[in-house]
Design a protein around this motif. Sequence first.
Motif, PDB file in Angstrom:
ATOM      1  N   SER A  89       0.866  -1.180   0.000  1.00 21.36           N
ATOM      2  CA  SER A  89       0.000   0.000   0.000  1.00 21.36           C
ATOM      3  C   SER A  89       0.903   1.231   0.000  1.00 21.36           C
ATOM      4  O   SER A  89       2.070   1.161   0.380  1.00 21.36           O
ATOM      5  N   PHE A  90       0.355   2.375  -0.437  1.00 20.20           N
ATOM      6  CA  PHE A  90       1.167   3.589  -0.493  1.00 20.20           C
ATOM      7  C   PHE A  90       0.265   4.817  -0.408  1.00 20.20           C
ATOM      8  O   PHE A  90      -0.946   4.755  -0.629  1.00 20.20           O
ATOM      9  N   SER A  91       0.867   5.957  -0.095  1.00 19.17           N
ATOM     10  CA  SER A  91       0.212   7.264  -0.112  1.00 19.17           C
ATOM     11  C   SER A  91       1.288   8.291  -0.401  1.00 19.17           C
ATOM     12  O   SER A  91       2.295   8.349   0.304  1.00 19.17           O
ATOM     13  N   SER A  92       1.092   9.099  -1.443  1.00 19.38           N
ATOM     14  CA  SER A  92       2.117  10.046  -1.862  1.00 19.38           C
ATOM     15  C   SER A  92       1.480  11.383  -2.222  1.00 19.38           C
ATOM     16  O   SER A  92       0.444  11.430  -2.892  1.00 19.38           O
ATOM     17  N   THR A  93       2.092  12.473  -1.757  1.00 17.52           N
ATOM     18  CA  THR A  93       1.619  13.813  -2.110  1.00 17.52           C
ATOM     19  C   THR A  93       2.141  14.202  -3.481  1.00 17.52           C
ATOM     20  O   THR A  93       3.329  14.045  -3.772  1.00 17.52           O
ATOM     21  N   VAL A  94       1.247  14.722  -4.316  1.00 20.83           N
ATOM     22  CA  VAL A  94       1.600  15.110  -5.681  1.00 20.83           C
ATOM     23  C   VAL A  94       1.374  16.610  -5.856  1.00 20.83           C
ATOM     24  O   VAL A  94       0.310  17.128  -5.517  1.00 20.83           O
ATOM     25  N   ILE A  95       2.384  17.301  -6.358  1.00 21.06           N
ATOM     26  CA  ILE A  95       2.266  18.705  -6.747  1.00 21.06           C
ATOM     27  C   ILE A  95       2.481  18.776  -8.250  1.00 21.06           C
ATOM     28  O   ILE A  95       3.548  18.414  -8.742  1.00 21.06           O
ATOM     29  N   ASN A 136      16.400   4.667  -4.305  1.00 23.56           N
ATOM     30  CA  ASN A 136      17.287   3.534  -4.582  1.00 23.56           C
ATOM     31  C   ASN A 136      17.097   2.971  -5.977  1.00 23.56           C
ATOM     32  O   ASN A 136      17.924   2.214  -6.470  1.00 23.56           O
ATOM     33  N   GLU A 137      16.002   3.343  -6.650  1.00 20.39           N
ATOM     34  CA  GLU A 137      15.767   2.881  -8.020  1.00 20.39           C
ATOM     35  C   GLU A 137      16.197   3.922  -9.046  1.00 20.39           C
ATOM     36  O   GLU A 137      15.991   3.744 -10.247  1.00 20.39           O
ATOM     37  N   GLY A 178       5.347   3.207  -5.971  1.00 22.02           N
ATOM     38  CA  GLY A 178       6.503   2.697  -5.254  1.00 22.02           C
ATOM     39  C   GLY A 178       6.941   1.303  -5.635  1.00 22.02           C
ATOM     40  O   GLY A 178       7.881   0.766  -5.038  1.00 22.02           O
ATOM     41  N   ILE A 179       6.286   0.688  -6.619  1.00 19.01           N
ATOM     42  CA  ILE A 179       6.679  -0.667  -7.018  1.00 19.01           C
ATOM     43  C   ILE A 179       6.798  -0.760  -8.536  1.00 19.01           C
ATOM     44  O   ILE A 179       6.139  -0.042  -9.276  1.00 19.01           O
ATOM     45  N   SER A 180       7.674  -1.639  -8.969  1.00 24.03           N
ATOM     46  CA  SER A 180       7.818  -1.943 -10.388  1.00 24.03           C
ATOM     47  C   SER A 180       8.454  -3.314 -10.491  1.00 24.03           C
ATOM     48  O   SER A 180       7.921  -4.284  -9.944  1.00 24.03           O
ATOM     49  N   GLY A 192       6.309  -6.022 -10.046  1.00 26.67           N
ATOM     50  CA  GLY A 192       5.352  -5.166 -10.737  1.00 26.67           C
ATOM     51  C   GLY A 192       5.524  -5.316 -12.230  1.00 26.67           C
ATOM     52  O   GLY A 192       6.237  -6.191 -12.698  1.00 26.67           O
ATOM     53  N   ASN A 193       4.868  -4.452 -12.991  1.00 25.00           N
ATOM     54  CA  ASN A 193       4.987  -4.495 -14.445  1.00 25.00           C
ATOM     55  C   ASN A 193       5.640  -3.205 -14.926  1.00 25.00           C
ATOM     56  O   ASN A 193       4.976  -2.176 -15.056  1.00 25.00           O
TER      57      ASN A 193
END
Length: 229
Positions: A89-95, A136-137, A178-180, A192-193
Amino acid sequence: MRKVFSGLLLCFSVTAFAQFIEFGGGVGSMNYSGDLVRGFSFSTSSLAGTGFYRMNFSEILTVKLAITVGKVKGSETPIDAFAVQRGHSFSSTVIEASSVFEYHFLDFKTENSRVNYSPYIFGGIGFINFSDAPENEGVGKIQPVLPVGVGFKYLFQKKYTIGFEAGARKTFFDYLDGISDGDQVIKDYQYGNPKDDDWYFFTGLTFSITLFNVPCPFPYRPNQSILSR
């Protein structure tokens, strides 16, 4: 006489510019689509807001510069054993900063318009800063996006506009959630894809005001003789 023409030109220029510009803002929801949630889902809705500056180049074509702020979030849907194993799960602020062209299907703002509303479409380019970039990616926090969508505007009292807008933002990376294709927990299991870039959406209500009735700064009085100047 030269002062008269200079003053009138300034007056007309200021008035035209005032009708050219428009300020506004809006509130709505931001939604995410990616490896965790496919397509538009109300389960990912978060409150978002926007402020914009619009330039009306013609009766049907405008350019809008906007800043939009919100959160994108998502959690795993346990549709299979892989999803259960991942449990992400994730939560990210976007501007987001964007510039889009808006094309209106009806002429609804000119003096002789028969309607005071119009559907429209928009498209352009933007950049986002998102808070949870996986350093790190090698993924930067600032990424380009392509905003596209549709909307509807209603004009009242000749200078106030309320609207509804629904737009999608295509990103060019797969790490908004946050995943790939990162570290593999299970051999031969792709996390992920990486070939399926993430998307997010903004849907909301807007309000704007067009500047009119700017007073002429030239102190011209009709009863004065032009030749006297």
